[in-house]
Design a protein around this motif. Structure first.
Motif, PDB file in Angstrom:
ATOM      1  N   ARG A  61       0.703  -1.366   0.338  1.00 59.18           N
ATOM      2  CA  ARG A  61      -0.120   0.305   0.096  1.00 59.18           C
ATOM      3  C   ARG A  61       1.271   1.016   0.144  1.00 59.18           C
ATOM      4  O   ARG A  61       1.577   1.620   1.160  1.00 59.18           O
ATOM      5  CB  ARG A  61      -0.603   0.133   1.171  1.00 59.18           C
ATOM      6  CG  ARG A  61      -1.588   1.014   1.080  1.00 59.18           C
ATOM      7  CD  ARG A  61      -3.029   0.619   0.097  1.00 59.18           C
ATOM      8  NE  ARG A  61      -4.216   1.871  -0.161  1.00 59.18           N
ATOM      9  CZ  ARG A  61      -3.837   2.136  -0.767  1.00 59.18           C
ATOM     10  NH1 ARG A  61      -2.983   2.555  -2.285  1.00 59.18           N
ATOM     11  NH2 ARG A  61      -5.224   3.735  -0.936  1.00 59.18           N
ATOM     12  N   MET A  62       1.141   2.174  -1.665  1.00 61.07           N
ATOM     13  CA  MET A  62       1.835   2.974  -1.173  1.00 61.07           C
ATOM     14  C   MET A  62       3.526   2.707  -0.741  1.00 61.07           C
ATOM     15  O   MET A  62       3.795   3.854  -0.211  1.00 61.07           O
ATOM     16  CB  MET A  62       0.614   4.564  -1.245  1.00 61.07           C
ATOM     17  CG  MET A  62      -0.279   4.954  -1.589  1.00 61.07           C
ATOM     18  SD  MET A  62       0.100   5.076  -3.599  1.00 61.07           S
ATOM     19  CE  MET A  62       0.979   6.433  -3.390  1.00 61.07           C
ATOM     20  N   ASP A  94       1.526  -0.194  -4.804  1.00 57.79           N
ATOM     21  CA  ASP A  94       0.059  -0.120  -4.374  1.00 57.79           C
ATOM     22  C   ASP A  94      -0.635  -1.007  -4.683  1.00 57.79           C
ATOM     23  O   ASP A  94      -1.220  -1.238  -5.694  1.00 57.79           O
ATOM     24  CB  ASP A  94      -0.219   1.670  -5.152  1.00 57.79           C
ATOM     25  CG  ASP A  94      -1.554   1.740  -3.924  1.00 57.79           C
ATOM     26  OD1 ASP A  94      -1.430   1.294  -2.717  1.00 57.79           O
ATOM     27  OD2 ASP A  94      -2.240   2.538  -4.416  1.00 57.79           O
ATOM     28  N   SER A  95       0.135  -2.606  -5.058  1.00 53.43           N
ATOM     29  CA  SER A  95      -0.721  -3.682  -5.252  1.00 53.43           C
ATOM     30  C   SER A  95      -1.928  -4.021  -4.233  1.00 53.43           C
ATOM     31  O   SER A  95      -2.726  -4.613  -5.084  1.00 53.43           O
ATOM     32  CB  SER A  95      -0.074  -4.820  -5.178  1.00 53.43           C
ATOM     33  OG  SER A  95      -0.664  -5.878  -5.489  1.00 53.43           O
ATOM     34  N   ALA A 145      -4.529  -1.408  -3.750  1.00 52.33           N
ATOM     35  CA  ALA A 145      -5.171  -1.414  -4.691  1.00 52.33           C
ATOM     36  C   ALA A 145      -5.963  -1.537  -5.552  1.00 52.33           C
ATOM     37  O   ALA A 145      -5.750  -1.289  -7.165  1.00 52.33           O
ATOM     38  CB  ALA A 145      -4.588   0.304  -5.071  1.00 52.33           C
ATOM     39  N   VAL A 151      -7.574   3.985  -6.140  1.00 51.16           N
ATOM     40  CA  VAL A 151      -6.041   4.388  -6.866  1.00 51.16           C
ATOM     41  C   VAL A 151      -6.118   6.211  -6.941  1.00 51.16           C
ATOM     42  O   VAL A 151      -5.319   6.772  -7.047  1.00 51.16           O
ATOM     43  CB  VAL A 151      -6.732   3.723  -7.751  1.00 51.16           C
ATOM     44  CG1 VAL A 151      -5.490   4.698  -8.803  1.00 51.16           C
ATOM     45  CG2 VAL A 151      -6.487   1.704  -8.436  1.00 51.16           C
ATOM     46  N   ALA A 185      -4.422   7.173  -3.970  1.00 51.18           N
ATOM     47  CA  ALA A 185      -3.002   7.012  -4.644  1.00 51.18           C
ATOM     48  C   ALA A 185      -2.520   8.055  -6.119  1.00 51.18           C
ATOM     49  O   ALA A 185      -1.626   8.912  -5.218  1.00 51.18           O
ATOM     50  CB  ALA A 185      -2.597   6.139  -4.986  1.00 51.18           C
ATOM     51  N   TRP A 223       1.594   5.315 -14.697  1.00 49.42           N
ATOM     52  CA  TRP A 223       0.466   4.153 -13.816  1.00 49.42           C
ATOM     53  C   TRP A 223       0.333   2.956 -14.430  1.00 49.42           C
ATOM     54  O   TRP A 223       0.090   2.814 -15.525  1.00 49.42           O
ATOM     55  CB  TRP A 223      -0.916   5.193 -13.541  1.00 49.42           C
ATOM     56  CG  TRP A 223      -2.151   4.289 -13.523  1.00 49.42           C
ATOM     57  CD1 TRP A 223      -1.339   4.187 -12.129  1.00 49.42           C
ATOM     58  CD2 TRP A 223      -2.958   4.874 -14.209  1.00 49.42           C
ATOM     59  NE1 TRP A 223      -2.902   2.684 -11.269  1.00 49.42           N
ATOM     60  CE2 TRP A 223      -4.426   4.064 -12.849  1.00 49.42           C
ATOM     61  CE3 TRP A 223      -3.823   5.258 -14.475  1.00 49.42           C
ATOM     62  CZ2 TRP A 223      -5.526   3.708 -12.858  1.00 49.42           C
ATOM     63  CZ3 TRP A 223      -5.487   4.854 -14.446  1.00 49.42           C
ATOM     64  CH2 TRP A 223      -6.108   4.398 -13.349  1.00 49.42           C
ATOM     65  N   ALA A 269      -1.713  -0.442 -14.344  1.00 43.59           N
ATOM     66  CA  ALA A 269      -2.572  -0.393 -14.078  1.00 43.59           C
ATOM     67  C   ALA A 269      -3.635  -1.354 -14.376  1.00 43.59           C
ATOM     68  O   ALA A 269      -3.202  -1.776 -15.809  1.00 43.59           O
ATOM     69  CB  ALA A 269      -3.930   0.638 -14.130  1.00 43.59           C
ATOM     70  N   LEU A 307       3.664   4.064 -10.489  1.00 43.81           N
ATOM     71  CA  LEU A 307       3.224   3.600  -9.490  1.00 43.81           C
ATOM     72  C   LEU A 307       2.633   2.449  -9.809  1.00 43.81           C
ATOM     73  O   LEU A 307       1.426   2.371 -10.715  1.00 43.81           O
ATOM     74  CB  LEU A 307       1.491   4.497  -9.786  1.00 43.81           C
ATOM     75  CG  LEU A 307       1.189   4.312  -8.688  1.00 43.81           C
ATOM     76  CD1 LEU A 307       1.465   3.791  -7.011  1.00 43.81           C
ATOM     77  CD2 LEU A 307      -0.001   5.768  -7.980  1.00 43.81           C
ATOM     78  N   SER A 314      -0.735   0.692  -9.521  1.00 39.01           N
ATOM     79  CA  SER A 314      -2.024   0.857  -8.679  1.00 39.01           C
ATOM     80  C   SER A 314      -3.234   0.344  -9.267  1.00 39.01           C
ATOM     81  O   SER A 314      -3.633   0.621 -10.261  1.00 39.01           O
ATOM     82  CB  SER A 314      -1.972   2.098  -8.157  1.00 39.01           C
ATOM     83  OG  SER A 314      -2.672   2.643  -7.284  1.00 39.01           O
TER      84      SER A 314
END
Length: 461
Positions: A317-318, A332-333, A335, A341, A344, A354, A356, A424, A426
Motif C-alpha cells: 500500500r503506497m 500499491d498492489s 489498491a 487508486v 493514491a 501508472w 494498472a 506507480l 496501482s
C-alpha cells in the motif's frame, strides 16, 4: 463416519483454517476445491492427515456423508453446488461463524469492514491494544483465518477482525461488539450482479447483526454509509468520524488536531495531524476510525499516540520500493478498486507512469479522470484483457501500452519515465487474471524493480 464428517469448500487460508479447527474438535474434515490448492496449504493438510481433493468437487461424497459444509468466502453462494447442498438440507456455515462457535464466550469482537483501509485500520487498532497491554488477536482478511487464530493455545480477550463483503455475505449470527464501516465504493460488483445496493447490503450486515449495547463506528463523510444508516435497521450506538466537519459527537479535526467528543461539551484533544507517519487522506480516515475505537474502549491516550507514532507503511500500500536514476517506483498492489487508486493518485505531486489493470470487477473509472488528466503522463495496462480499461482512457491519455508481463510493464515504465517521475503500480482491479493474489503481484513487481536496478548498475557490482 456420517455423524462427524464435515466438508470444507475451498483450500485457501479460510478453508484450511476451518479444517484444522474441525479436526481439533473431533470432526473428520474433507477439503474440496474446484481449482488447484496452493502448495503451502496442501503441505499443511498432508502434515495434519486431512483428506482433500482439488480440480473439482465429488458431489456424491458431499451429498451422502456431510453433516455440515463450511464454505470459504471466495466461493459464491450462487454456484450450482451450493444450491444442491441447500436442496439436500445440509447446513452451510461460514468459516467465521464456525470459528466463533469455539472461541471463548467472554471474548470481545471488533469487526472492521469497508471497500478500502480495512487492513491498515485493523493493524493500527491491533497495535494500540497491544500497547495498552490487552491480550489481542488479529485475523479474518488479515494474517490467519479466524479459525486458525482460535486454535492458538493462548486465547485472547479481544479479537480484531478484518471482514470483507464476501465474509459478511455468509454470516447470519456473527456479532461484532464494535463494528466499523470505513467507506463504501463500487467494488466486487461482478459478484453482486453489478448492483451496488446488494454490495451495500453486505457491508451493512456487520451493523444489522448488532445489539443495543454494541457500537457502530462509521465514516460520516461517506454518502452511501449515511444513506444506509437511514435504510437498514440498526440497534447499536452510532459514533461517526469525519475529516471534513466538526461533529457534535465523534471524532473530527479542528486546528489541525484530531479531537474526540463524547458529549456536546466534552471534547478531548488526541494528537496533531502532522505527527501521523502515514500520509494521505485515506490514512487519515483509517487513523480517525482507530482513534474512535480506542476512545470507545477508554484506551489510554499514551497507548494510542505511542502506537500511531510507531507505524510504518503497510506492505503493498503506497510502498516505496526503489529510486532508479531519480525515478521512484511505488508498489500499491493492494489498491484493487477505483477509490483506492483515487487516493493514491491524489497523494502524489510528481508526474506518474501508472501501471494498472487486471480482472475488472465492474469498475467505474469516472472519478479518476480529473486526477489522471492532471498527473498521469502514461498508462501501462497489465492484464489478460485490457479492452475496457483502454477504451475508457484512450481519449484522456496519449500514451497507453498493453502487456500481460510484469517484467515488460516495469521496463516499459522505465523507458517512458524521466528524472523526477513516479512509476506507480496501482491496479484498480483484482489480480486473479495473472496472479494468485495482490501480494504475489506486489512481490513480483518489487522483484522486477530490483532486477532493473541491478541491470542498470551492473558495472558497480
Amino acid at each position: 463416519m456420517k455423524r462427524n464428517f464435515i466438508v470444507v469448500l475451498g483450500g485457501g487460508e479460510s478453508g484450511v483454517g476451518a479444517a484444522l479447527l474441525a479436526k481439533k474438535k473431533g470432526f473428520i474434515p474433507f477439503v474440496s476445491d474446484s481449482e488447484i490448492i496452493p502448495n503451502k496449504y496442501k503441505k499443511i493438510l498432508i502434515e495434519n492427515k486431512i483428506l482433500f481433493e482439488e480440480n473439482g468437487h465429488t458431489e456424491s461424497l458431499i451429498a451422502k456423508k456431510a453433516i455440515k459444509v463450511i464454505k470459504s468466502p471466495g466461493i459464491s453462494r450462487r454456484i450450482p453446488l451450493i444450491n444442491k447442498i441447500k436442496h439436500l438440507k445440509i447446513p452451510i456455515i461460514s468459516e467465521l461463524e464456525f470459528g466463533k462457535s469455539y472461541s471463548r464466550k467472554t471474548s470481545y469482537f471488533i469487526g472492521i469492514t469497508g471497500s478500502n483501509g480495512k487492513t491498515t485500520t485493523s493493524f493500527i487498532v491491533y497495535k494500540i491494544l497491544q500497547k495498552e497491554g490487552v491480550r489481542v488477536g488479529i485475523a479474518g482478511n488479515i494474517g490467519h483465518s479466524f479459525s486458525r487464530e482460535v486454535l492458538k493455545k493462548k486465547e485472547k480477550d479481544v479479537y480484531v477482525l478484518e471482514l470483507s463483503s464476501f465474509q459478511l455475505d455468509d454470516v447470519f449470527k456473527f456479532r461484532s461488539n464494535i463494528a466499523v464501516i470505513l467507506n463504501i465504493t463500487r467494488d466486487h460488483l461482478n459478484r453482486y450482479n453489478n448492483n451496488i445496493e446488494d454490495y451495500i447490503f453486505s457491508k451493512f450486515k456487520i451493523a444489522t447483526l448488532q445489539r443495543k449495547d454494541d457500537f457502530l463506528i462509521y465514516n460520516y463523510d461517506d454518502p452511501l454509509i449515511r444513506e444506509g444508516l437511514k435504510k437498514y435497521p440498526i440497534q447499536s450506538k452510532c459514533i461517526p468520524f469525519s475529516i471534513k466537519e466538526e461533529l457534535h459527537v465523534g471524532t473530527y479535526i479542528k486546528w489541525n488536531n484530531i479531537f474526540f467528543r463524547k458529549k456536546e461539551n466534552e471534547e478531548r484533544d488526541i494528537l496533531n495531524v502532522e505527527n501521523i507517519p502515514l500520509k494521505g487522506d485515506h490514512n487519515l480516515y483509517n487513523m480517525m476510525a482507530s482513534i474512535t475505537i480506542s476512545e470507545t474502549l477508554n484506551i489510554q491516550k499514551k497507548s494510542v499516540i505511542s502506537a500511531i507514532l510507531g507505524l510504518k507503511p503497510i506492505k503493498h500500500r503506497m510502498e516505496r520500493v526503489l529510486s532508479i536514476n531519480g525515478v521512484q517506483f511505488i508498489n500499491d498492489s493492494k489498491a484493487t478498486n477505483v477509490n483506492a487508486v483515487f487516493y493514491a493518485l491524489k497523494s502524489m505531486s510528481s508526474p506518474i507512469i501508472w501501471i494498472a489493470g487486471g480482472k475488472d470487477k465492474g469498475n467505474d473509472y469516472s472519478e479518476l479522470v480529473p486526477l489522471v488528466k492532471e498527473k498521469v503522463k502514461a498508462i501501462i495496462c497489465l492484464g489478460k484483457t485490457n479492452k475496457k480499461f483502454v477504451n475508457f482512457f484512450q481519449n484522456i491519455i496519449d500514451i497507453i501500452v498493453e502487456t500481460d508481463s510484469l517484467k515488460k510493464a516495469v521496463r516499459m515504465a522505465s523507458i517512458l519515465s524521466t528524472h523526477g517521475d513516479n512509476i506507480l503500480l496501482s491496479p484498480a482491479c483484482s489480480s486473479f487474471d495473472l496472479f494468485q493474489d495482490y501480494k504475489e503481484r506486489g512481490n513480483k513487481f518489487k522483484q522486477e524493480v530490483r532486477n532493473l536496478f541491478y541491470e542498470k548498475n551492473r558495472y558497480f557490482f
